[in-house]
Write an enzyme that holds these catalytic residues in place. Structure first.
Site, mmCIF file in Angstrom:
data_model
loop_
_atom_site.group_PDB
_atom_site.id
_atom_site.type_symbol
_atom_site.label_atom_id
_atom_site.label_comp_id
_atom_site.label_asym_id
_atom_site.label_seq_id
_atom_site.Cartn_x
_atom_site.Cartn_y
_atom_site.Cartn_z
ATOM 1 N N GLY A 11 0.830 -1.210 0.000
ATOM 2 C CA GLY A 11 0.000 0.000 0.000
ATOM 3 C C GLY A 11 0.856 1.247 0.000
ATOM 4 O O GLY A 11 0.610 2.201 0.737
ATOM 5 N N SER A 13 1.644 3.473 -2.512
ATOM 6 C CA SER A 13 1.534 4.512 -3.548
ATOM 7 C C SER A 13 1.299 5.897 -2.950
ATOM 8 O O SER A 13 1.560 6.909 -3.586
ATOM 9 C CB SER A 13 0.403 4.178 -4.520
ATOM 10 O OG SER A 13 -0.844 4.343 -3.881
ATOM 11 N N ARG A 14 0.775 5.926 -1.736
ATOM 12 C CA ARG A 14 0.455 7.236 -1.135
ATOM 13 C C ARG A 14 0.457 7.122 0.389
ATOM 14 O O ARG A 14 0.652 6.029 0.934
ATOM 15 C CB ARG A 14 -0.901 7.750 -1.631
ATOM 16 C CG ARG A 14 -2.053 6.797 -1.340
ATOM 17 C CD ARG A 14 -3.289 7.136 -2.179
ATOM 18 N NE ARG A 14 -4.293 6.089 -2.121
ATOM 19 C CZ ARG A 14 -5.430 6.181 -1.450
ATOM 20 N NH1 ARG A 14 -5.723 7.285 -0.789
ATOM 21 N NH2 ARG A 14 -6.294 5.198 -1.443
ATOM 22 N N TYR A 155 -12.644 -2.047 11.769
ATOM 23 C CA TYR A 155 -11.257 -1.554 11.727
ATOM 24 C C TYR A 155 -10.517 -1.838 13.036
ATOM 25 O O TYR A 155 -9.383 -2.323 13.045
ATOM 26 C CB TYR A 155 -11.297 -0.052 11.438
ATOM 27 C CG TYR A 155 -9.951 0.602 11.230
ATOM 28 C CD1 TYR A 155 -9.281 0.479 10.018
ATOM 29 C CD2 TYR A 155 -9.363 1.364 12.243
ATOM 30 C CE1 TYR A 155 -8.055 1.091 9.816
ATOM 31 C CE2 TYR A 155 -8.138 1.977 12.050
ATOM 32 C CZ TYR A 155 -7.489 1.844 10.833
ATOM 33 O OH TYR A 155 -6.271 2.451 10.645
ATOM 34 N N LYS A 159 -7.253 -4.251 13.565
ATOM 35 C CA LYS A 159 -5.968 -3.742 14.064
ATOM 36 C C LYS A 159 -5.576 -4.424 15.389
ATOM 37 O O LYS A 159 -4.386 -4.628 15.654
ATOM 38 C CB LYS A 159 -6.022 -2.220 14.219
ATOM 39 C CG LYS A 159 -6.182 -1.471 12.886
ATOM 40 C CD LYS A 159 -5.045 -1.768 11.920
ATOM 41 C CE LYS A 159 -5.096 -0.858 10.690
ATOM 42 N NZ LYS A 159 -3.975 -1.097 9.760
HETATM 43 P P1 NAP Z 1 -4.335 5.762 2.605
HETATM 44 O O1 NAP Z 1 -3.769 7.105 2.336
HETATM 45 O O2 NAP Z 1 -5.790 5.521 2.376
HETATM 46 O O3 NAP Z 1 -3.475 4.685 1.790
HETATM 47 C C1 NAP Z 1 -3.787 3.333 1.861
HETATM 48 C C2 NAP Z 1 -2.920 2.575 0.874
HETATM 49 O O4 NAP Z 1 -3.262 1.178 0.945
HETATM 50 C C3 NAP Z 1 -3.154 3.003 -0.574
HETATM 51 O O5 NAP Z 1 -1.926 3.040 -1.240
HETATM 52 C C4 NAP Z 1 -4.051 1.884 -1.117
HETATM 53 O O6 NAP Z 1 -3.925 1.663 -2.509
HETATM 54 C C5 NAP Z 1 -3.492 0.693 -0.373
HETATM 55 N N1 NAP Z 1 -4.383 -0.462 -0.357
HETATM 56 C C6 NAP Z 1 -5.678 -0.500 0.028
HETATM 57 N N2 NAP Z 1 -6.160 -1.752 -0.103
HETATM 58 C C7 NAP Z 1 -5.143 -2.525 -0.555
HETATM 59 C C8 NAP Z 1 -5.002 -3.897 -0.881
HETATM 60 N N3 NAP Z 1 -6.029 -4.747 -0.777
HETATM 61 N N4 NAP Z 1 -3.797 -4.336 -1.320
HETATM 62 C C9 NAP Z 1 -2.756 -3.504 -1.444
HETATM 63 N N5 NAP Z 1 -2.807 -2.176 -1.164
HETATM 64 C C10 NAP Z 1 -4.005 -1.707 -0.730
HETATM 65 O O7 NAP Z 1 -4.080 5.327 4.127
HETATM 66 P P2 NAP Z 1 -2.956 5.748 5.189
HETATM 67 O O8 NAP Z 1 -3.564 6.747 6.087
HETATM 68 O O9 NAP Z 1 -1.672 6.048 4.506
HETATM 69 O O10 NAP Z 1 -2.858 4.385 6.013
HETATM 70 C C11 NAP Z 1 -1.794 3.473 5.896
HETATM 71 C C12 NAP Z 1 -1.878 2.468 7.032
HETATM 72 O O11 NAP Z 1 -1.826 3.158 8.271
HETATM 73 C C13 NAP Z 1 -3.176 1.668 7.057
HETATM 74 O O12 NAP Z 1 -2.928 0.353 7.474
HETATM 75 C C14 NAP Z 1 -4.002 2.384 8.083
HETATM 76 O O13 NAP Z 1 -4.979 1.555 8.674
HETATM 77 C C15 NAP Z 1 -2.926 2.791 9.072
HETATM 78 N N6 NAP Z 1 -3.304 3.901 9.943
HETATM 79 C C16 NAP Z 1 -3.593 5.130 9.435
HETATM 80 C C17 NAP Z 1 -3.953 6.159 10.310
HETATM 81 C C18 NAP Z 1 -4.276 7.543 9.842
HETATM 82 O O14 NAP Z 1 -4.690 8.369 10.676
HETATM 83 N N7 NAP Z 1 -4.099 7.885 8.569
HETATM 84 C C19 NAP Z 1 -4.033 5.903 11.683
HETATM 85 C C20 NAP Z 1 -3.735 4.633 12.160
HETATM 86 C C21 NAP Z 1 -3.366 3.646 11.284
HETATM 87 P P3 NAP Z 1 -4.592 2.662 -3.614
HETATM 88 O O15 NAP Z 1 -3.839 3.946 -3.538
HETATM 89 O O16 NAP Z 1 -4.362 1.923 -4.907
HETATM 90 O O17 NAP Z 1 -6.019 2.789 -3.215
#
Ligand code: NAP
Length: 245
Positions: A11, A13-14, A155, A159
């Site tokens: 995951g 890409s962003r 979620y 987690k």
């Molecule tokens: P995000 O910006 O929504 O990015 C999620 C990434 O996961 C995207 O690149 C997406 O691909 C990819 N993805 C989704 N489903 C997938 C799959 N089945 N196989 C492979 N890749 C997949 O989220 P983020 O905020 O960076 O979060 C990253 C991690 O941190 C996650 O596990 C999230 O639960 C955790 N987290 C985030 C926060 C927060 O506040 N942001 C807090 C706690 C934990 P596409 O770009 O192609 O859609």
């Protein structure tokens, strides 16, 4: 610091995944950038990494919910890079709703991506780590998995599962010199949180009085990928500005 090391980030890409891939590359690691679909952004990140840090980077399309795809992609990475030293299980999604209104499909989808995806990738990389007697597995959990945040039954459960999986992995792989730790981010500014209405509300509960940045998480991922953390395994570390104290 990570020269000669090969890192796989799912995951990537962003958001947090992209920041981690960039941070590991900036510190010398070759990087496999995995993503389910946003390959244009993944290719742009690959270009940025190659230009700025001069390390090898490759993009792989991989849906972590598909175990066969995970096995195939890991095989291709090992054939291209020779080995895998660091696995960052970052891919994750949310489908928030109150428990009584949560669609069963959205419960399953979140568990499949966040928890089973993590299991699929650890299993796919397992033999590589054991053979090499070396590995750093970093699972991105969430404070939601510690607190049980309302509106996130799927979620939070996924987690909490990632945290348990981290501890099992640490126990099972420890004798092979493979460490497995989890990062539990709080509120990090990415696409995942941009539509949340209560960002300002969260600020009141964050002792450091700011939302987190992907870079905040990436700095800890670097520490857990590096030899500086060689005697740490099965640990869960919050990056949340104190939100879940
Ligand atoms: P995000 O910006 O929504 O990015 C999620 C990434 O996961 C995207 O690149 C997406 O691909 C990819 N993805 C989704 N489903 C997938 C799959 N089945 N196989 C492979 N890749 C997949 O989220 P983020 O905020 O960076 O979060 C990253 C991690 O941190 C996650 O596990 C999230 O639960 C955790 N987290 C985030 C926060 C927060 O506040 N942001 C807090 C706690 C934990 P596409 O770009 O192609 O859609």
């Amino acid at each position: 610091m990570l020269n000669e090391k090969v890192a796989v980030v799912t995951g990537a890409s962003r958001g947090i995944g992209a920041a981690i891939a960039e941070k590991l590359a900036a510190n010398g690691a070759a990087v496999a950038i995995l993503d389910i679909g946003n390959l244009e952004a993944a290719e742009a990140l690959k270009g940025k990494i190659a230009d700025n840090f001069g390390v090898k980077a490759m993009v792989y399309q991989c849906d972590v919910t598909d175990s066969e795809q995970c096995v195939e992609v890991v095989k291709n990475i090992v054939s291209e890079f020779g080995k895998i030293d660091i696995l960052v299980n970052n891919a994750g999604i949310t489908r928030d709703a109150l428990l009584v209104t949560m669609e069963e499909e959205n419960f399953d989808k979140v568990i499949d991506t966040n928890l089973k995806g993590c299991f699929n990738m650890i299993k796919a990389c397992g033999r590589n780590f054991i053979r090499n007697r070396y590995g750093k597995i970093i699972n991105i959990a969430s404070v939601s998995g510690l607190l049980g945040t309302a509106g996130q039954a799927n979620y939070a459960a996924s987690k909490a599962g990632v945290i348990a999986l981290t501890k099992v992995t640490a126990r099972e792989f420890g004798a092979k010199n493979v460490c497995c730790n989890a990062i539990a981010p709080g509120f990090i500014e990415t696409d995942m949180t941009k539509d949340l209405q209560n960002g300002e509300e969260y600020l009141k509960s964050i002792p450091l009085k700011r939302l987190g940045k992907p870079e905040d998480v990436a700095k800890l991922a670097l520490f857990l990928a590096d030899e500086a953390s060689d005697y740490i395994t099965g640990e869960v570390i919050r990056v949340d500005g104190g939100l879940a104290i």
